[in-house]
Design a protein around this motif. Structure first.
Motif, mmCIF file in Angstrom:
data_model
loop_
_atom_site.group_PDB
_atom_site.id
_atom_site.type_symbol
_atom_site.label_atom_id
_atom_site.label_comp_id
_atom_site.label_asym_id
_atom_site.label_seq_id
_atom_site.Cartn_x
_atom_site.Cartn_y
_atom_site.Cartn_z
ATOM 1 N N LEU A 1 0.888 -1.487 0.202
ATOM 2 C CA LEU A 1 0.338 -0.130 -0.171
ATOM 3 C C LEU A 1 1.118 1.180 -0.084
ATOM 4 N N GLY A 2 2.185 0.954 0.140
ATOM 5 C CA GLY A 2 2.959 2.053 0.324
ATOM 6 C C GLY A 2 3.390 1.884 2.003
ATOM 7 N N CYS A 3 5.092 2.241 1.480
ATOM 8 C CA CYS A 3 5.221 2.677 3.064
ATOM 9 C C CYS A 3 5.271 3.789 3.905
ATOM 10 N N ASN A 4 4.508 3.929 4.894
ATOM 11 C CA ASN A 4 4.896 5.615 5.232
ATOM 12 C C ASN A 4 5.830 5.357 6.830
ATOM 13 N N ASP A 5 6.308 4.672 6.796
ATOM 14 C CA ASP A 5 7.482 4.900 7.969
ATOM 15 C C ASP A 5 8.735 5.201 6.870
ATOM 16 N N GLY A 6 8.905 5.172 5.483
ATOM 17 C CA GLY A 6 9.881 5.168 4.803
ATOM 18 C C GLY A 6 10.939 4.153 4.867
ATOM 19 N N ALA A 7 10.478 3.101 5.353
ATOM 20 C CA ALA A 7 11.571 1.906 5.897
ATOM 21 C C ALA A 7 11.940 0.856 4.399
ATOM 22 N N LYS A 8 11.438 0.710 3.522
ATOM 23 C CA LYS A 8 11.477 -0.050 2.018
ATOM 24 C C LYS A 8 11.983 1.204 1.224
ATOM 25 N N ASN A 9 13.383 0.443 1.308
ATOM 26 C CA ASN A 9 14.250 1.112 0.249
ATOM 27 C C ASN A 9 13.892 1.822 -1.506
ATOM 28 N N THR A 10 12.876 2.235 -1.253
ATOM 29 C CA THR A 10 11.861 2.831 -2.797
ATOM 30 C C THR A 10 12.983 3.543 -3.263
ATOM 31 N N LEU A 11 12.547 3.642 -4.685
ATOM 32 C CA LEU A 11 13.887 4.302 -5.904
ATOM 33 C C LEU A 11 13.787 5.846 -5.708
ATOM 34 N N ASP A 12 12.526 6.569 -5.154
ATOM 35 C CA ASP A 12 12.503 7.742 -4.486
ATOM 36 C C ASP A 12 13.626 7.763 -3.797
ATOM 37 N N HIS A 13 13.601 7.456 -2.855
ATOM 38 C CA HIS A 13 14.778 7.325 -1.004
ATOM 39 C C HIS A 13 16.043 7.191 -2.242
ATOM 40 N N THR A 14 16.171 6.327 -3.099
ATOM 41 C CA THR A 14 17.865 5.379 -3.497
ATOM 42 C C THR A 14 18.007 6.426 -5.038
ATOM 43 N N TYR A 15 17.816 6.143 -5.308
ATOM 44 C CA TYR A 15 17.900 5.873 -6.928
ATOM 45 C C TYR A 15 17.401 8.265 -7.705
ATOM 46 N N LEU A 16 16.271 7.711 -7.449
ATOM 47 C CA LEU A 16 15.712 9.457 -7.687
ATOM 48 C C LEU A 16 16.278 10.568 -6.553
ATOM 49 N N SER A 17 16.794 10.314 -5.914
ATOM 50 C CA SER A 17 17.398 11.673 -4.472
ATOM 51 C C SER A 17 19.148 11.407 -4.980
ATOM 52 N N ALA A 18 19.655 10.742 -5.706
ATOM 53 C CA ALA A 18 21.179 10.284 -5.993
ATOM 54 C C ALA A 18 20.929 11.060 -7.145
ATOM 55 N N ALA A 19 19.541 10.581 -8.457
ATOM 56 C CA ALA A 19 19.640 12.097 -9.597
ATOM 57 C C ALA A 19 19.712 12.513 -9.426
ATOM 58 N N GLN A 20 18.867 13.630 -8.727
ATOM 59 C CA GLN A 20 18.160 15.022 -7.890
ATOM 60 C C GLN A 20 19.689 15.901 -7.384
ATOM 61 N N ALA A 21 20.580 14.771 -6.619
ATOM 62 C CA ALA A 21 21.762 15.822 -6.144
ATOM 63 C C ALA A 21 22.703 15.349 -7.300
ATOM 64 N N ALA A 22 22.788 14.812 -8.468
ATOM 65 C CA ALA A 22 23.722 14.642 -9.602
ATOM 66 C C ALA A 22 23.080 16.059 -10.582
ATOM 67 N N GLY A 23 21.858 16.455 -10.614
ATOM 68 C CA GLY A 23 21.690 17.465 -11.037
ATOM 69 C C GLY A 23 20.475 17.365 -11.901
ATOM 70 N N ALA A 24 19.647 16.054 -12.025
ATOM 71 C CA ALA A 24 18.678 15.130 -12.735
ATOM 72 C C ALA A 24 17.256 16.426 -12.695
ATOM 73 N N ASP A 25 17.030 16.769 -13.235
ATOM 74 C CA ASP A 25 15.209 17.457 -12.674
ATOM 75 C C ASP A 25 14.061 16.392 -13.210
ATOM 76 N N LEU A 26 13.825 16.606 -11.793
ATOM 77 C CA LEU A 26 12.219 15.048 -11.935
ATOM 78 C C LEU A 26 11.214 16.239 -12.243
ATOM 79 N N ARG A 27 10.644 15.760 -12.986
ATOM 80 C CA ARG A 27 8.955 16.355 -12.845
ATOM 81 C C ARG A 27 7.823 15.599 -12.640
#
Length: 578
Positions: free
Chosen positions: A208-234
Motif C-alpha cells: 500500500l506504500g510504506c508510510n515509515d519509509g522503511a522500504k528502500n524505494t527508488l525515490d529514496h535511492t536512485y531518484l534522490s541520487a539522480a536529483q543530487a547529480a542534477g537531474a530535473d524530476l518533473r
C-alpha cells in the motif's frame, strides 16, 4: 536536452541516475505525484481516491487494468512500481536465460544476455537498494510465524527455501543492529523528500506504500541520487507523443500536465494543452503497458520502428495468487499481517535445471497484508460472529435477571471478539515463474488491448497449484484458489514484454543493449524490454539491464565535463497552447 527519461520505475530511475551522474542534462517525466513517508492512503476515504484515472478526477497510486485473460495492477507515482512492490530482489536463474526455446504457438523465446554479463549490474543495483535478507535471527524480528511455517513446509516437501534479499531497512545504518521503528540515516546524496524514515515495524503495509519509509524505494535511492547529480524530476507530466526529428537526430516528446486541484472532478484529458521538450537521448521507462502503448500510438512518427515485433512476447511472469485458510479445527498460526509482505521464497526447479523435471519452474512466496485486514477477515466469518454476539447478549441478560454481583465484562468481551482463528490462520501465497510469453499487445481504437490466455500456460499453472496445495497440507490449512481462477483468469503485478530485446530485428524491437533498432538514441529500459518471463520477481533484472544499458551507452558517448544543475524549461509544442 541531453536525455529525457519517461517514467521513474526501476528502469527509469536507474537511467536517470547513471546519465546524470555522468554529467548529462537529464529530465525525468513522471505522470504521478511524489509520495513522501506518511502520505500513502490508509483510510477508506483515502483509498477510494488512491487510483489512477485523471479523466475521472483520480490521481492516485494504483492503476488497475482488465483484459480478457487477466487483470493487472501497476503503479503511478515518483518511484514507479517500487512504491507498491513487495521488495524482493532475486536474480534471474542462470539456466533460465534461454536460447531459442520453442513456444507452443510458434516462434522462440530468446534472451540475448547471460547471467554472467548481468551479475556486475545486479551487484550495483543491490548495493544502491540496500538489499538485505530478512533478519530472522534478530530478537525484534524472530517471531514471524509465516516465515517459519514456509521454512518447515519447504523442508518437508524437499524444496529449496531461502530468505530472499529485500530492499528494506531493518537497521538504522550499515553494520548496526536491527530494530523496530529506529531512525534511518540518510545516505550521502540525501533524500529528495526531506522527511525522516524509520526501520521496518512489521506492519504488512508494503504493497500500500510504506508510510515509515522503511522500504528502500527508488525515490529514496536512485531518484534522490539522480536529483543530487542534477537531474530535473518533473511529476504530473504524462507523455503523449514521440517524434523522431529526422536528419538533425534526437527526439521531440510531447506531454500534458495534470492538475491535482481537479481531484474528484471529471476532465476531458484529450483537451489538455500539449507541451514539448526535445532531446538527444530518449529513454522509455513508462512500464510495460505505458511504453508499449506509446510506441504503438506513435509508430507513424518513429520511422524504422520494428512493427513486426512490436507488442509481442507479452508475459505475466507466471503470477498466481492463492490463499491458505484455517481448517475448522484450527491449524498453524500464520499471522500474515506481521512482517514485510514477503519474507521467504520456495524454489521449484525447471526442466532446464534438472533432467528429471518436465515442467516450467517457479517460486512460491509467503504473502502478507496490513493489520486492519485481519479485522475485515474476521467480519466475513458471519456465522461465528453472529453466534458470539448472540452469546454476549444472552449472558448479559441472564446476569441482569439473576442479579449477578460480577460487574466485570472482560471475559465476555474477549469471547465476543473471538480467537481470531480465521485471520491468524490465513496466508496469501504468491506464485511467480516461467509462463509462456505468447501474448500480443495492440491498439483497439486509442486504447491498449492485450490478447493473452492461461490456456497455453495451463501445465505451468496446474503444477504451481499442486505445489501450493502440498504446502497447505503440510501447514494443516485449506487451499483456496483466487475466485477469478474460476474463469481461468489471473491477476498479474509483473507485466512484461511488448518491446523486447533480441539479437536482431527478427527477434526483437531492441538490440541486446536495449537500443531500439532503426532509431538511434531511443532506448527501452523497463519491463517492456523483457523477451520473456524473468521467473523470480522481475524488478532487480529490469534495473540491472537498465544499468548495463547505461554503461554501454556511456562508453560509446564522448564524455563531457560535468555541468552545473540548472532549471530546464520545456517549450510548448509547435502549434499548441503555451
Amino acid at each position: 536536452m541531453d536525455a529525457v527519461v519517461v517514467g521513474s520505475g526501476f528502469g527509469g530511475s536507474v537511467s536517470a541516475y547513471r546519465l546524470a551522474e555522468a554529467g548529462l542534462r537529464v529530465v525525468v517525466l513522471e505522470r504521478g505525484r511524489a509520495y513522501p513517508p506518511g502520505s500513502f492512503a490508509r483510510s477508506p476515504r483515502e483509498l477510494s481516491r488512491a487510483l489512477w484515472d485523471p479523466s475521472e478526477g483520480l490521481y492516485g497510486l494504483f492503476d488497475v487494468w482488465t483484459f480478457n485473460g487477466f487483470d493487472s495492477v501497476v503503479s503511478s507515482g515518483l518511484g514507479g512500481g517500487s512504491l507498491i512492490y513487495a521488495n524482493v530482489l532475486l536474480r534471474k536463474d542462470e539456466k533460465w536465460f534461454v536460447k531459442r526455446e520453442r513456444l507452443p504457438g510458434g516462434g522462440y523465446e530468446t534472451w540475448p544476455v547471460t547471467r554472467a554479463e548481468l551479475d556486475p549490474h545486479y551487484d550495483a543495483v543491490e548495493r544502491m537498494l540496500g538489499a538485505t535478507r530478512y533478519p530472522l535471527h534478530a530478537p525484534a524480528y524472530a517471531d514471524t510465524r509465516k516465515t517459519l511455517a514456509m521454512q518447515v513446509a519447504a523442508k518437508d516437501l524437499g524444496l529449496a527455501w531461502e530468505l530472499p534479499p529485500l530492499a528494506v531497512s531493518f537497521s538504522p545504518g550499515p553494520e548496526e543492529a536491527p530494530g523496530l521503528g529506529l531512525p534511518i540515516k540518510d545516505p550521502a546524496y540525501g533524500n529528495l523528500h526531506g522527511r525522516p524514515r524509520r526501520t521496518c515495524r512489521l506492519c504488512g503495509e508494503c504493497d500500500l506504500g510504506c508510510n515509515d519509509g522503511a522500504k528502500n524505494t527508488l525515490d529514496h535511492t536512485y531518484l534522490s541520487a539522480a536529483q543530487a547529480a542534477g537531474a530535473d524530476l518533473r511529476t504530473h507530466r504524462e507523455v503523449r507523443g514521440l517524434r523522431a526529428r529526422g536528419d538533425g537526430g534526437g527526439y521531440e516528446v510531447t506531454y500534458v500536465e495534470h492538475d491535482e486541484a481537479r481531484e474528484g472532478r471529471r476532465t476531458d484529458t484529450r483537451k489538455l494543452p500539449l507541451r514539448g521538450i526535445t532531446c538527444d537521448l530518449l529513454i522509455l521507462a513508462a512500464g510495460t503497458y505505458g511504453t508499449t502503448y506509446l510506441l504503438l500510438r506513435n509508430r507513424d512518427t518513429l520511422p524504422g520502428l520494428n512493427l513486426e515485433r512490436l507488442g509481442r512476447r507479452y508475459s505475466g511472469n507466471g503470477d498466481l495468487l492463492t490463499f491458505l485458510l484455517p481448517r475448522p479445527a484450527g491449524g498453524e498460526r500464520l499471522e500474515a499481517s506481521r512482517g514485510p509482505v514477503i519474507t521467504s521464497s520456495v524454489f521449484v526447479p525447471d526442466r532446464l535445471d534438472r533432467p528429471d523435471v518436465t515442467g516450467r519452474g517457479f517460486y512460491v512466496q509467503d504473502g502478507g497484508y496490513p493489520g486492519f485486514v485481519d479485522w475485515l477477515a474476521e467480519s466475513t466469518d458471519v456465522t461465528r460472529s453472529v453466534f458470539r454476539a448472540g452469546e454476549f447478549v444472552v449472558r448479559a441478560l441472564v446476569s441482569r435477571l439473576l442479579g449477578s454481583s460480577d460487574t466485570s465484562l472482560s471475559a465476555e468481551l474477549s469471547r465476543l471478539i473471538g480467537q481470531g482463528t480465521l485471520s491468524s490462520g490465513s496466508l496469501p501465497l504468491l506464485g511467480i515463474g516461467r509462463d509462456v510469453p505468447d501474448g500480443v499487445m495492440k491498439l483497439r481504437g486509442d486504447r491498449l488491448n492485450v490478447d493473452w490466455t492461461t490456456r497455453t500456460s495451463r501445465a505451468y499453472f496446474e503444477r504451481i497449484r499442486r505445489t501450493m496445495r502440498d504446502i497447505a497440507d503440510h501447514l494443516d490449512a485449506k487451499y483456496v484458489d483466487n475466485p477469478i481462477w474460476f474463469f481461468r483468469k489471473i491477476i498479474t503485478v509483473h507485466p512484461l514484454g511488448g518491446a523486447s530485446i533480441g539479437h536482431s530485428r527478427e527477434e526483437g524491437v531492441c538490440d541486446p543493449y536495449n537500443a531500439v533498432f532503426g532509431l538511434p538514441g531511443l532506448y527501452v529500459a523497463d519491463g517492456a524490454a523483457m523477451p520473456g518471463p524473468v521467473g523470480p520477481n522481475p524488478s532487480l533484472t529490469i534495473a540491472a539491464l537498465a544499468d548495463r544499458m547505461c554503461t554501454h551507452l556511456l562508453e560509446r558517448r564522448p564524455r563531457r565535463a560535468r555541468r552545473r544543475p540548472s532549471v530546464v524549461r520545456a517549450a510548448p509544442e509547435e502549434g499548441s497552447p503555451p
